[in-house]
Design an enzyme around this catalytic site. Structure first.
Site, PDB file in Angstrom:
ATOM      1  N   SER A 122      48.495  44.216  39.936  1.00 50.48           N
ATOM      2  CA  SER A 122      48.510  44.079  41.391  1.00 50.48           C
ATOM      3  C   SER A 122      49.532  45.059  41.992  1.00 50.48           C
ATOM      4  CB  SER A 122      48.812  42.616  41.758  1.00 50.48           C
ATOM      5  OG  SER A 122      48.360  42.327  43.069  1.00 50.48           O
ATOM      6  N   GLU A 222      40.562  47.268  39.187  1.00 51.14           N
ATOM      7  CA  GLU A 222      40.238  45.898  39.627  1.00 51.14           C
ATOM      8  C   GLU A 222      40.749  45.749  41.040  1.00 51.14           C
ATOM      9  OE1 GLU A 222      42.562  43.176  40.326  1.00 51.14           O
ATOM     10  OE2 GLU A 222      44.300  44.487  40.142  1.00 51.14           O
ATOM     11  N   HIS A 292      42.464  39.817  39.180  1.00 50.08           N
ATOM     12  CA  HIS A 292      43.118  38.635  39.735  1.00 50.08           C
ATOM     13  C   HIS A 292      42.342  37.386  39.339  1.00 50.08           C
ATOM     14  CE1 HIS A 292      45.266  41.707  41.934  1.00 50.08           C
ATOM     15  NE2 HIS A 292      46.064  40.799  42.439  1.00 50.08           N
TER      16      HIS A 292
END
Lengths: 320, 320
Positions: A122, A222, A292
């Site tokens: 992230s 992602e 996630h």
């Protein structure tokens, strides 16, 4: 281990190493509102064999940040100076972008030389790709302490692939991860530098000195809460910037958390992937267990890896 | 006219020009689900003095797009070949990114030379900044037909600043727009190329051949549905890429539609602006009436403008 092993109920838990690995938990970006997930994560990581330390400002608070910029920058540098075996971020959020121009990259690279494995995903993508851009040092796309080890049992607890994969990677025992991809890539064999991770955060580095100019790489991506049309726009930007065509492969992980719109009229992730495949000559694979979502592998960013596909079984391997 | 004139109930409606201006409505990006707003917009634009034509594929549908890529590209080129006085997009959405590598930029630039004013905002920023990057041609940051002229009276109808400002700009009568900015810029006088508009769409061009390399410019920015931390990340990217410091001024419009989070703990648009001001030497003004809100001015992108501030009254002027 391969995360898609059929016997998920009884994963091969690695042996605890003779000498316990030191692991520091730090919070470089978004604020931790509560201490409980951090404590739970620390407890579980101890049970997995790590000598856990929590950085002094891991619970600092300033607006939406884990302390002001100076506090978070000092935490990063403190962890780098301590050079634990594992430097694991507690969570992502947003905050590393503010620090990029001030991070002592050579200090972080020296910690890597001394054996530190920096782990997260992230917002951590900014740190990891900045480190790669400035020093070429390897870091690890993997769990975040609170998200992945701080989830209560009522909320699903610790994922039975994420944890052993992380432990093996930290112990230096993991040499490859396998996953099921979609049809059409049987026989693919290629290699290159593994890089990327969170698409939005990666894109936020483009055009800046913190962008790693990787060509001939394996680009893993992602994202969360991004509608497929926004993912498509970012991937088209990478294509138009010459990045996609310059890679050996693109490997897509999970794109979760987005909401359908009445405007979509059938447009979805599948349509997005079809669009990207129509514009780049680079193979675009799907199915990487990363993002996630609870189940995620741990992978070495900045390291030369091999990507091999047999039928629909894909393997990313880095050996020793 | 200045959009912040006190007598909002009775704006100076411009006289209809002797020869009615031709205006073509086209849909280059997102699908129009219903025809009613388009018809209403056309009716109102006729009442404002324009000879309105609706492009053949304005209501085409393919997934979330106004027809497939070939259809939308053909529409763009068809409008450029017709070279109406005004080429006004019906709506934004997402879709121009897919066309950027295939647009005949010289054809569009020739329509501008023949007098066409291309107008819109949001996704249109990709078209407008691509046009600037490839040809230097001017276009107009302004309304979108369905959003601004197709709103039913029950939903607020047509804004009494947006409409006359647009008409004056299209008639070549508008030479400046004024607005109230925040304190701290009294006496600022500068000039440069006006550029920008939607921040997310502008950023999606960075690193690609469609990015206009403007330095010494006046950069106007707005966005919708983007949390301040995401706006901050994009602005920090522009700073780290050397773009903000290279401008004479940054002028922020509306940043609407975002939702507060329990994580914010006081972080908001004001905190975001403070952060950006702390890292760039370029003046960052707020208050431009532009964005995804009913009241918006019409401004010439790619044109040399003056920015003058007296007290808290700011003026963007381009004269003739």
């Amino acid at each position: 281990m391969t995360p898609m092993a059929t016997d998920r109920a009884a994963p091969d838990l690695p042996a605890v190493p003779a000498e316990r690995s030191s692991l520091q938990l730090f919070t470089p970006a978004g604020v931790l509102l509560r201490a409980a997930p951090l404590k739970l994560a620390a407890k579980r990581l101890k049970a997995l064999g790590f000598e856990v330390q929590i950085d002094a400002s891991a619970l600092a608070k300033q607006q939406r940040f884990a302390g002001d910029d100076d506090t978070r920058l000092a935490a990063l540098h403190r962890v780098a100076q301590a050079a634990p075996s594992v430097a694991l971020a507690t969570r992502g959020g947003y905050g590393l972008t503010r620090l990029l121009d001030r991070i002592d990259w050579p200090l972080l690279a020296r910690s890597v030389e001394r054996g530190t494995r920096w782990v997260g995903h992230s917002d951590l993508t900014a740190l990891q790709m900045g480190l790669l851009a400035h020093t070429g040092a390897t870091s690890w796309a993997g769990p975040l302490a609170c998200d992945d080890f701080g989830r209560s049992d009522a909320d699903g607890g610790v994922d039975d692939i994420t944890a052993p994969c992380f432990v093996e990677a930290m112990n230096g025992e993991l040499e490859a991860v396998g996953f099921r991809t979609d049809a059409g890539f049987d026989g693919l064999e290629t290699q290159g530098t593994l890089w990327g991770a969170n698409l939005t955060v990666l894109l936020s580095l483009l055009g800046t000195p913190h962008w790693p100019k990787v060509s001939g790489g394996i680009l893993m991506l992602e994202d969360v809460n991004e509608h497929p049309y926004r993912v498509e726009r970012m991937l088209l930007q990478l294509q138009q910037a010459g990045v996609l065509d310059a890679q050996r492969a693109v490997v897509l992980g999970d794109f979760s958390g987005w909401r359908k719109s009445p405007l979509d009229r059938g447009y979805d992730l599948k349509a997005m992937v079809a669009c990207i495949r129509s514009v780049t000559r680079t193979p675009v694979l799907t199915g990487l267990p990363f993002g996630h979502v609870p189940t995620k592998v741990t992978l070495p960013l900045g390291r030369e890896v091999e990507l091999v596909v047999q039928g629909r079984d894909a393997l990313i391997a880095w050996g020793h």
